[in-house]
Design a protein around this motif. Structure first.
Motif, PDB file in Angstrom:
ATOM      1  N   LEU A 182      18.571 -25.510  28.962  1.00  0.00           N
ATOM      2  CA  LEU A 182      17.329 -25.386  28.286  1.00  0.00           C
ATOM      3  C   LEU A 182      16.925 -23.952  28.245  1.00  0.00           C
ATOM      4  N   VAL A 183      16.968 -23.180  29.547  1.00  0.00           N
ATOM      5  CA  VAL A 183      16.751 -21.776  29.418  1.00  0.00           C
ATOM      6  C   VAL A 183      17.554 -20.681  28.889  1.00  0.00           C
ATOM      7  N   GLN A 201      17.399 -17.917  21.627  1.00  0.00           N
ATOM      8  CA  GLN A 201      16.569 -17.900  19.969  1.00  0.00           C
ATOM      9  C   GLN A 201      15.542 -16.821  20.283  1.00  0.00           C
ATOM     10  N   PHE A 202      15.205 -16.414  21.443  1.00  0.00           N
ATOM     11  CA  PHE A 202      14.049 -15.565  21.672  1.00  0.00           C
ATOM     12  C   PHE A 202      14.649 -14.230  21.444  1.00  0.00           C
ATOM     13  N   VAL A 214      20.677 -29.129  33.481  1.00  0.00           N
ATOM     14  CA  VAL A 214      19.892 -29.259  32.210  1.00  0.00           C
ATOM     15  C   VAL A 214      18.810 -28.145  32.267  1.00  0.00           C
ATOM     16  N   ALA A 215      18.344 -27.764  33.424  1.00  0.00           N
ATOM     17  CA  ALA A 215      17.404 -26.797  33.268  1.00  0.00           C
ATOM     18  C   ALA A 215      17.909 -25.382  32.717  1.00  0.00           C
ATOM     19  N   LEU A 226      10.999 -27.014  44.376  1.00  0.00           N
ATOM     20  CA  LEU A 226      10.557 -28.331  44.435  1.00  0.00           C
ATOM     21  C   LEU A 226      11.577 -29.444  44.946  1.00  0.00           C
ATOM     22  N   MET A 279      15.096 -13.449  17.819  1.00  0.00           N
ATOM     23  CA  MET A 279      13.930 -13.001  17.058  1.00  0.00           C
ATOM     24  C   MET A 279      13.491 -11.790  17.447  1.00  0.00           C
ATOM     25  N   VAL A 280      13.567 -11.175  18.598  1.00  0.00           N
ATOM     26  CA  VAL A 280      13.249 -10.022  18.935  1.00  0.00           C
ATOM     27  C   VAL A 280      14.123  -8.963  18.322  1.00  0.00           C
ATOM     28  N   GLN A 300      15.914  -9.326  15.478  1.00  0.00           N
ATOM     29  CA  GLN A 300      15.481  -9.174  14.131  1.00  0.00           C
ATOM     30  C   GLN A 300      14.289  -8.523  13.718  1.00  0.00           C
ATOM     31  N   VAL A 341      16.727 -21.288  24.975  1.00  0.00           N
ATOM     32  CA  VAL A 341      15.264 -20.640  24.370  1.00  0.00           C
ATOM     33  C   VAL A 341      15.748 -19.122  24.489  1.00  0.00           C
ATOM     34  N   TYR A 365      19.485 -30.276  41.654  1.00  0.00           N
ATOM     35  CA  TYR A 365      20.382 -31.198  40.874  1.00  0.00           C
ATOM     36  C   TYR A 365      20.262 -31.054  39.544  1.00  0.00           C
ATOM     37  N   MET A 366      19.201 -30.737  39.077  1.00  0.00           N
ATOM     38  CA  MET A 366      19.004 -30.572  37.483  1.00  0.00           C
ATOM     39  C   MET A 366      19.287 -29.409  37.024  1.00  0.00           C
ATOM     40  N   LEU A 405      11.970 -22.348  41.042  1.00  0.00           N
ATOM     41  CA  LEU A 405      11.303 -23.605  40.487  1.00  0.00           C
ATOM     42  C   LEU A 405      12.075 -24.819  41.093  1.00  0.00           C
ATOM     43  N   ILE A 460      14.492 -29.893  43.699  1.00  0.00           N
ATOM     44  CA  ILE A 460      15.425 -30.693  42.478  1.00  0.00           C
ATOM     45  C   ILE A 460      16.518 -29.877  41.877  1.00  0.00           C
TER      46      ILE A 460
END
Lengths: 195, 263
Positions: free
Chosen positions: A82-83, A89-90, A78-79, A70, A93-94, A96, A86, A74-75, A66, A72
């Motif tokens: 985010l990953v 969290q995921f 942040v990316a 593309l 849930m699994v 639980q 998530v 340098y992002m 990704l 980028i």
């Protein structure tokens, strides 16, 4: 076969020479916060190891397919945050849903890991060192193991400190910080070792 | 235009992840009985473990599943227990409010020391190592393991003997389980007469080691109008079911170790 030997070396040097907590000083927050008892330390470090391994794999894919694709790169910070958020969290849930027993054992530690800098650190270091997919996963897994080694050792010492006769001004956190420093110094003994 | 790519990529990443989590939350939802969280809110939340479960959350689950009675939690007010019973539609089995009491009055002046203890300042450690400083091997050692264990901070060690603050004590029983000498007992909160000694030492020997020790003279037993106090193993015991709290035993006790408080 050379690659397997290489991976073992990478793993060993991550656990001992470049220990995440004691040499790189990543993940200090849970190292001090969740190390009062060996049992909780083991629970925490198992959760961290799991998340670090999966996060290494995932962030590698995000970086290569990704961000780099593309142009980028340098992002990445942040990316990756985010990953990782998530992912945690995921995973929560699994777990639980499918394993309440494991959820009861690890559940309370999982949300803590979202902000564990060792996890973000491993993702960023993977890119920095230019590891390929397999190396990234092994590096993440052994990073987790190095966290486990450090925190379990530390928790063992802290359990014994509970009953020790410590001078009043040093009781509680001060002696814990001194202990952490001494353990880190002991791990300095590994530095300079070339596997 | 260069700024558009990262905004688009990260924005769509966020949207995709958000959608994934939303779908996952639906698909992986675990149906929990909402009464569990309702019950848990009404419990004291001290996580003392006095009920025998791993904590308030585990206890709430057991209560909702019908495995435990709500009144097992002694830290919760009667009003809240009634509310819990209402939520679940069950009857409450309620007993009198219980509080913990330390049955020893061997303070530093009254109890004779026969050793010096410089080990770990903890009753359990001292008990394993020979029993602390006091010569009496049945009384409170005064190192405060119970005070440390009390989840409500109701116990303090005063003058070598642990004391329970009745207004704070909830009767959870953690101290009873902690005390290596078993000198703490759960008693009805309304009870006003207590034998403040637990020593099974014989009278003559007792006189030498503690001036506040029960010598088993049975004067209380003979004077009790309700047959509620008896000397067994050289120490008086009160049957709280029979005791009416008249205070005659406290008055007659030659060692003045029966605590009495006018109702």
């Amino acid at each position: 076969m050379q690659t397997i030997g290489e991976l073992v070396l990478l793993s060993l040097s991550t656990i001992l020479v470049n220990n995440f907590v004691l040499v790189k000083f990543l993940g200090i927050c849970p190292f001090l916060g969740v190390s009062k008892k060996v049992s909780t330390a083991i629970g925490m470090s198992l959760a961290v190891t799991f998340v670090m391994t999966v996060a290494s794999a995932l962030t590698y894919l995000v970086q290569v397919y990704l961000l780099d694709a593309l142009g980028i790169g340098y992002m990445q910070t942040v990316a990756f945050i985010l990953v990782i958020a998530v992912l945690v969290q995921f995973v929560e849930m699994v777990i639980q849903k499918f394993s309440p027993a494991l959820y009861n054992a690890l559940g309370i530690y999982l949300p803590l890991i979202t902000t564990n800098c060792a996890v973000l650190g491993v993702a960023l270091l993977n890119v920095q060192e230019g590891y390929d997919f397999i190396h990234s996963v092994v590096f993440g897994f052994s990073g987790g193991l190095s966290f486990m080694l450090a925190i379990v050792l530390f928790a063992g010492v802290r359990e014994r400190l509970e009953t020790a006769d410590i001078p009043k001004p040093l009781q509680g956190f001060p002696i814990a910080l001194i202990t952490a420093g001494l353990i880190a110094m002991a791990f300095l003994g590994f530095s300079g070792m070339k596997f | 235009m260069e700024i558009l790519t990262p905004i688009l990529v990260l924005g769509s990443l966020g949207v995709v992840f958000g959608a994934l989590l939303g779908v996952a939350a639906k698909a992986l939802r675990v149906d929990k009985d909402e009464r569990i969280s309702q019950v848990q809110e009404l419990l004291s939340g001290a996580n003392c473990g006095g009920c025998g479960y791993a904590g308030c959350a585990a206890f709430a689950e057991a209560v909702v599943n019908g495995e435990a009675d709500p009144s097992l939690c002694s830290g919760t007010s009667e009003e809240n227990i009634r509310k819990i019973a209402e939520i679940l539609g069950v009857e409450v089995k309620s007993g009198p409010r219980m509080i913990a009491r330390v049955l020893c009055s061997g303070t530093c002046q009254k109890a004779v020391n026969n050793a010096r203890y410089e080990g770990i300042y903890d009753c359990i450690a001292a008990a394993r190592f020979g029993g602390g400083e006091k010569a009496c091997s049945y009384g409170c050692m005064g190192y405060g393991s119970c005070a440390g264990a009390c989840p409500f901070g109701a116990i303090s060690v005063n003058d070598g003997v642990a004391r329970v603050d009745e207004t704070i004590c909830t009767g959870c029983g953690v101290c009873v389980a902690t005390c290596p000498r078993k000198v703490i007992e759960l008693v009805p909160a309304a009870q006003n007469t207590f034998v403040l000694c637990s020593s099974k030492e014989k009278g003559a020997a007792m006189k030498n080691i503690c001036s506040a020790g029960c010598i088993g003279c049975k004067i209380c037993e003979k004077n009790c109008p309700e047959d509620a106090i008896h000397v067994t193993d050289n120490v008086a015991h009160i049957d709280y079911d029979k005791c009416t709290g008249c205070g005659i035993c406290a008055e007659k006790c030659p060692k003045k170790i029966i605590g009495y408080r006018k109702a």
